[in-house]
Design a protein around this motif. Structure first.
Motif, PDB file in Angstrom:
ATOM      1  N   THR A 129      -5.289 -14.679  -4.642  1.00 31.48           N
ATOM      2  CA  THR A 129      -4.561 -14.289  -3.457  1.00 31.48           C
ATOM      3  C   THR A 129      -3.172 -14.980  -3.976  1.00 31.48           C
ATOM      4  OG1 THR A 129      -6.292 -14.575  -2.017  1.00 31.48           O
ATOM      5  CG2 THR A 129      -4.136 -14.535  -1.124  1.00 31.48           C
ATOM      6  N   ILE A 130      -2.290 -14.101  -4.249  1.00 34.21           N
ATOM      7  CA  ILE A 130      -0.875 -14.518  -4.883  1.00 34.21           C
ATOM      8  C   ILE A 130       0.046 -13.530  -4.388  1.00 34.21           C
ATOM      9  CG2 ILE A 130      -1.569 -15.906  -7.013  1.00 34.21           C
ATOM     10  CD1 ILE A 130      -1.304 -13.472  -8.487  1.00 34.21           C
ATOM     11  N   ASP A 131       1.355 -13.380  -4.699  1.00 35.38           N
ATOM     12  CA  ASP A 131       2.203 -12.597  -4.294  1.00 35.38           C
ATOM     13  C   ASP A 131       1.934 -11.333  -4.680  1.00 35.38           C
ATOM     14  OD1 ASP A 131       4.343 -14.539  -3.522  1.00 35.38           O
ATOM     15  OD2 ASP A 131       4.254 -15.388  -5.175  1.00 35.38           O
ATOM     16  N   GLU A 132       1.636 -11.037  -5.849  1.00 29.78           N
ATOM     17  CA  GLU A 132       1.638  -9.593  -6.240  1.00 29.78           C
ATOM     18  C   GLU A 132       0.255  -8.985  -5.947  1.00 29.78           C
ATOM     19  OE1 GLU A 132       2.042 -12.175  -8.302  1.00 29.78           O
ATOM     20  OE2 GLU A 132       4.129 -11.954  -8.781  1.00 29.78           O
ATOM     21  N   SER A 133      -0.792  -9.905  -5.978  1.00 30.80           N
ATOM     22  CA  SER A 133      -2.082  -9.160  -5.657  1.00 30.80           C
ATOM     23  C   SER A 133      -1.843  -8.689  -3.870  1.00 30.80           C
ATOM     24  CB  SER A 133      -3.460  -9.864  -5.895  1.00 30.80           C
ATOM     25  OG  SER A 133      -3.023 -11.091  -5.396  1.00 30.80           O
ATOM     26  N   THR A 134      -1.252  -9.669  -3.211  1.00 27.58           N
ATOM     27  CA  THR A 134      -1.399  -9.182  -1.640  1.00 27.58           C
ATOM     28  C   THR A 134      -0.355  -8.035  -1.621  1.00 27.58           C
ATOM     29  OG1 THR A 134      -1.551 -11.683  -1.211  1.00 27.58           O
ATOM     30  CG2 THR A 134      -0.501 -10.319   0.300  1.00 27.58           C
ATOM     31  N   VAL A 138      -1.824  -4.789   0.721  1.00 26.77           N
ATOM     32  CA  VAL A 138      -1.104  -4.594   1.830  1.00 26.77           C
ATOM     33  C   VAL A 138      -0.290  -3.360   1.745  1.00 26.77           C
ATOM     34  CG1 VAL A 138      -1.201  -6.803   2.938  1.00 26.77           C
ATOM     35  CG2 VAL A 138       0.704  -5.969   1.839  1.00 26.77           C
ATOM     36  N   GLY A 139       0.068  -2.911   0.514  1.00 30.06           N
ATOM     37  CA  GLY A 139       0.996  -1.615   0.243  1.00 30.06           C
ATOM     38  C   GLY A 139       0.230  -0.497   0.394  1.00 30.06           C
ATOM     39  N   ARG A 140      -1.099  -0.410   0.466  1.00 34.47           N
ATOM     40  CA  ARG A 140      -1.644   0.834   0.374  1.00 34.47           C
ATOM     41  C   ARG A 140      -2.447   1.196   1.886  1.00 34.47           C
ATOM     42  NH1 ARG A 140      -1.991   4.364  -4.027  1.00 34.47           N
ATOM     43  NH2 ARG A 140      -0.836   2.885  -5.575  1.00 34.47           N
ATOM     44  N   GLU A 141      -2.384   2.398   2.190  1.00 34.02           N
ATOM     45  CA  GLU A 141      -2.865   2.780   3.454  1.00 34.02           C
ATOM     46  C   GLU A 141      -4.445   2.726   3.575  1.00 34.02           C
ATOM     47  OE1 GLU A 141      -1.242   6.294   5.555  1.00 34.02           O
ATOM     48  OE2 GLU A 141       0.554   5.623   4.708  1.00 34.02           O
ATOM     49  N   ASP A 142      -4.922   3.306   2.390  1.00 32.67           N
ATOM     50  CA  ASP A 142      -6.266   3.359   2.252  1.00 32.67           C
ATOM     51  C   ASP A 142      -6.930   2.014   1.916  1.00 32.67           C
ATOM     52  OD1 ASP A 142      -9.135   3.790   1.265  1.00 32.67           O
ATOM     53  OD2 ASP A 142      -8.598   5.712   0.825  1.00 32.67           O
ATOM     54  N   ARG A 143      -7.932   1.488   2.967  1.00 29.41           N
ATOM     55  CA  ARG A 143      -8.311   0.217   2.589  1.00 29.41           C
ATOM     56  C   ARG A 143      -9.140  -0.247   1.481  1.00 29.41           C
ATOM     57  NH1 ARG A 143     -11.978  -2.863   7.291  1.00 29.41           N
ATOM     58  NH2 ARG A 143     -13.306  -3.395   5.537  1.00 29.41           N
ATOM     59  N   ARG A 144      -9.849   0.911   0.858  1.00 32.95           N
ATOM     60  CA  ARG A 144     -10.642   0.805  -0.392  1.00 32.95           C
ATOM     61  C   ARG A 144      -9.816   0.715  -1.452  1.00 32.95           C
ATOM     62  NH1 ARG A 144     -13.155   6.445   0.168  1.00 32.95           N
ATOM     63  NH2 ARG A 144     -11.036   6.570   0.917  1.00 32.95           N
ATOM     64  N   ALA A 145      -8.558   1.440  -1.394  1.00 36.02           N
ATOM     65  CA  ALA A 145      -7.326   1.569  -2.331  1.00 36.02           C
ATOM     66  C   ALA A 145      -6.889   0.072  -2.347  1.00 36.02           C
ATOM     67  CB  ALA A 145      -6.458   2.471  -2.235  1.00 36.02           C
ATOM     68  N   GLY A 146      -6.732  -0.333  -1.417  1.00 38.36           N
ATOM     69  CA  GLY A 146      -6.016  -1.768  -1.241  1.00 38.36           C
ATOM     70  C   GLY A 146      -6.956  -2.811  -1.930  1.00 38.36           C
ATOM     71  N   ARG A 147      -8.062  -2.650  -1.515  1.00 35.71           N
ATOM     72  CA  ARG A 147      -9.165  -3.860  -2.213  1.00 35.71           C
ATOM     73  C   ARG A 147      -9.168  -3.609  -3.916  1.00 35.71           C
ATOM     74  NH1 ARG A 147     -15.391  -3.586  -0.411  1.00 35.71           N
ATOM     75  NH2 ARG A 147     -14.261  -3.329   1.781  1.00 35.71           N
ATOM     76  N   LEU A 148      -9.363  -2.356  -4.209  1.00 43.88           N
ATOM     77  CA  LEU A 148      -9.337  -1.936  -5.660  1.00 43.88           C
ATOM     78  C   LEU A 148      -8.066  -2.612  -6.084  1.00 43.88           C
ATOM     79  CD1 LEU A 148     -10.590  -0.859  -8.326  1.00 43.88           C
ATOM     80  CD2 LEU A 148      -9.433   1.226  -7.408  1.00 43.88           C
ATOM     81  N   GLY A 149      -6.883  -2.534  -5.658  1.00 46.28           N
ATOM     82  CA  GLY A 149      -5.595  -2.925  -6.063  1.00 46.28           C
ATOM     83  C   GLY A 149      -5.614  -4.313  -6.081  1.00 46.28           C
ATOM     84  N   PHE A 150      -6.179  -5.044  -4.968  1.00 40.29           N
ATOM     85  CA  PHE A 150      -6.009  -6.355  -5.001  1.00 40.29           C
ATOM     86  C   PHE A 150      -6.611  -7.102  -6.380  1.00 40.29           C
ATOM     87  CE2 PHE A 150      -7.995 -10.423  -4.268  1.00 40.29           C
ATOM     88  CZ  PHE A 150      -6.987 -11.042  -3.397  1.00 40.29           C
ATOM     89  N   PHE A 151      -7.821  -6.632  -6.616  1.00 39.87           N
ATOM     90  CA  PHE A 151      -8.659  -7.077  -7.562  1.00 39.87           C
ATOM     91  C   PHE A 151      -8.196  -6.841  -8.935  1.00 39.87           C
ATOM     92  CE2 PHE A 151     -11.833  -7.948  -4.141  1.00 39.87           C
ATOM     93  CZ  PHE A 151     -12.140  -9.248  -4.545  1.00 39.87           C
ATOM     94  N   VAL A 152      -7.795  -5.566  -9.155  1.00 35.96           N
ATOM     95  CA  VAL A 152      -7.032  -5.075 -10.356  1.00 35.96           C
ATOM     96  C   VAL A 152      -5.944  -6.140 -10.773  1.00 35.96           C
ATOM     97  CG1 VAL A 152      -6.433  -3.490 -12.206  1.00 35.96           C
ATOM     98  CG2 VAL A 152      -8.341  -3.120 -10.480  1.00 35.96           C
ATOM     99  N   THR A 153      -5.023  -5.790  -9.630  1.00 38.84           N
ATOM    100  CA  THR A 153      -3.728  -6.743  -9.842  1.00 38.84           C
ATOM    101  C   THR A 153      -4.153  -8.093 -10.128  1.00 38.84           C
ATOM    102  OG1 THR A 153      -2.642  -5.252  -8.267  1.00 38.84           O
ATOM    103  CG2 THR A 153      -1.567  -7.140  -8.866  1.00 38.84           C
ATOM    104  N   GLY A 154      -4.885  -8.963  -9.192  1.00 37.42           N
ATOM    105  CA  GLY A 154      -5.218 -10.302  -9.373  1.00 37.42           C
ATOM    106  C   GLY A 154      -5.678 -10.617 -10.729  1.00 37.42           C
TER     107      GLY A 154
END
Lengths: 255, 104
Positions: A129-134, A138-154
């Motif tokens: 949980t850092i600036d970029e992953s957050t 939060v920038g994705r409307e679809d929650r599943r996309a947000g979750r995928l984005g969080f982990f891949v970015t992190g």
């Protein structure tokens, strides 16, 4: 690795008929992964400046690496080595690093609702949980996309940041005298660049002016590192006063 | 405190902060004033760090030297929307060149 785990979970839930967990469409997945990886590479790249500054501040390569692996939050890491390098006490370095890390706790409040993870995965999610992953989550409307984005970015930031820290530490170690290469100035520039995107509001600008004044006025009379901690006063004063009047006035206007 | 103690303590506290955000109810930081102070917290600390890293010398004394020119260069690069690494390297080059020329 983590995105694969998120997949498996998504498919499992989909089999159970829960539409909220249906697998993402292929092109959405690709877009999320592409965005996440490019952020990971771009952010990870400046791990090289942290690595170089870490050893320039007197830390060993192993200690510099330990910060990138275990602390894993750019602002706090730069602050910690900056204060130690300037001759500040260990407690001042720990306090400033921790205060700067408070924002990660606030991000976690938001991301925990998007991620909805339990057990060991939650412990790993907390670390990422850092600036970029957050921002991606939060920038994705679809929650599943947000979750995928969080982990891949992190994970992408984590891997790149650590590899580049190692490279920077090894190179910095070989360079020798940090002043000759302007590495002390690089630290000031790094803080400027971290501060820059946060200066959008009038409150933020007022906080900056007050904080700079507090730091410079108290620097000659207080132990190294303490003036930076004292700048917290600027956030409290501006946060409790300035904007509050605007908001109350706005409320009155609405009613 | 040894350097290792500082490294590990700061890392532990950073992780505890992140984990706490995942565990505590959001109502703890609700309210416009509280959230405004928390949003401004990194602004204040980073501003203080810029000031001290730019002007600070041994024992807390203040100096104007090549670092100020370097930060000026960093601001120009940020105005030009350069990315982080370009800003940091650009500032280091400015300071390095000025010092090689015998100033600051």
């Amino acid at each position: 690795m983590t995105s694969g785990a998120a997949d498996a979970e998504g498919e499992q839930a989909a089999a159970g008929g829960h539409t909220a967990y249906a697998p993402l469409e292929h092109h959405t997945r690709r877009a999320v992964v592409r965005q996440s990886l490019s952020i990971g590479l771009a952010t990870g790249a400046y791990g090289i400046s942290f690595g170089a500054l870490g050893v320039a501040s007197g830390l060993s390569i192993l200690q510099t690496m330990a910060l990138s692996v275990l602390l894993f939050s750019g602002g706090s890491q730069f602050a910690l080595v900056g204060i130690l390098g300037a001759g500040g006490t260990g407690s001042a370095a720990v306090a400033t690093s921790t205060l700067l890390g408070v924002r990660n706790g606030l991000y976690a409040l938001q991301t925990s609702r998007i991620l909805d993870v339990r057990g060991l995965r939650r412990l790993w999610a907390a670390h990422l949980t850092i600036d970029e992953s957050t921002a991606v989550a939060v920038g994705r409307e679809d929650r599943r996309a947000g979750r995928l984005g969080f982990f891949v970015t992190g994970v992408a930031v984590f891997v790149c940041w650590n590899l580049m820290t190692l490279l920077g530490a090894v190179v910095g170690n070989a360079l020798g005298d940090p002043q000759r290469w302007g590495l002390d100035a690089a630290a000031a520039a790094a803080f400027t660049a971290l501060l820059w995107p946060r200066l959008r509001s009038r409150d933020a600008a007022a906080t900056m002016v007050l904080a700079v004044a507090i730091a410079l006025l108290t620097s000659p009379v207080l132990p190294v590192g303490v003036p930076v901690i004292l700048t917290v006063v600027a956030a409290v004063v501006v946060g409790l006063s300035g904007g509050g009047r605007h908001e109350r006035r706005a409320e009155v206007d609405e009613s | 405190m040894s350097t290792w103690t500082v490294v590990l303590l700061a890392s532990g506290l950073a992780y505890a902060t992140k984990l706490a955000g995942h565990l505590v109810p959001e109502s703890w930081v609700e309210g416009p004033r509280r959230s405004r102070v928390l949003t401004l917290l990194p602004v204040a600390l980073l501003s203080g760090l810029v000031a001290i890293q730019t002007f600070g010398g041994s024992g807390g004394s203040l100096h104007v030297d090549a670092r100020l020119a370097a930060v000026g260069a960093a601001v120009v690069l940020l105005l030009l929307r350069a990315n982080f690494l370009v800003v940091v390297i650009g500032a280091a080059v400015v300071a390095g060149v000025l010092r090689a020329m015998g100033w600051g």
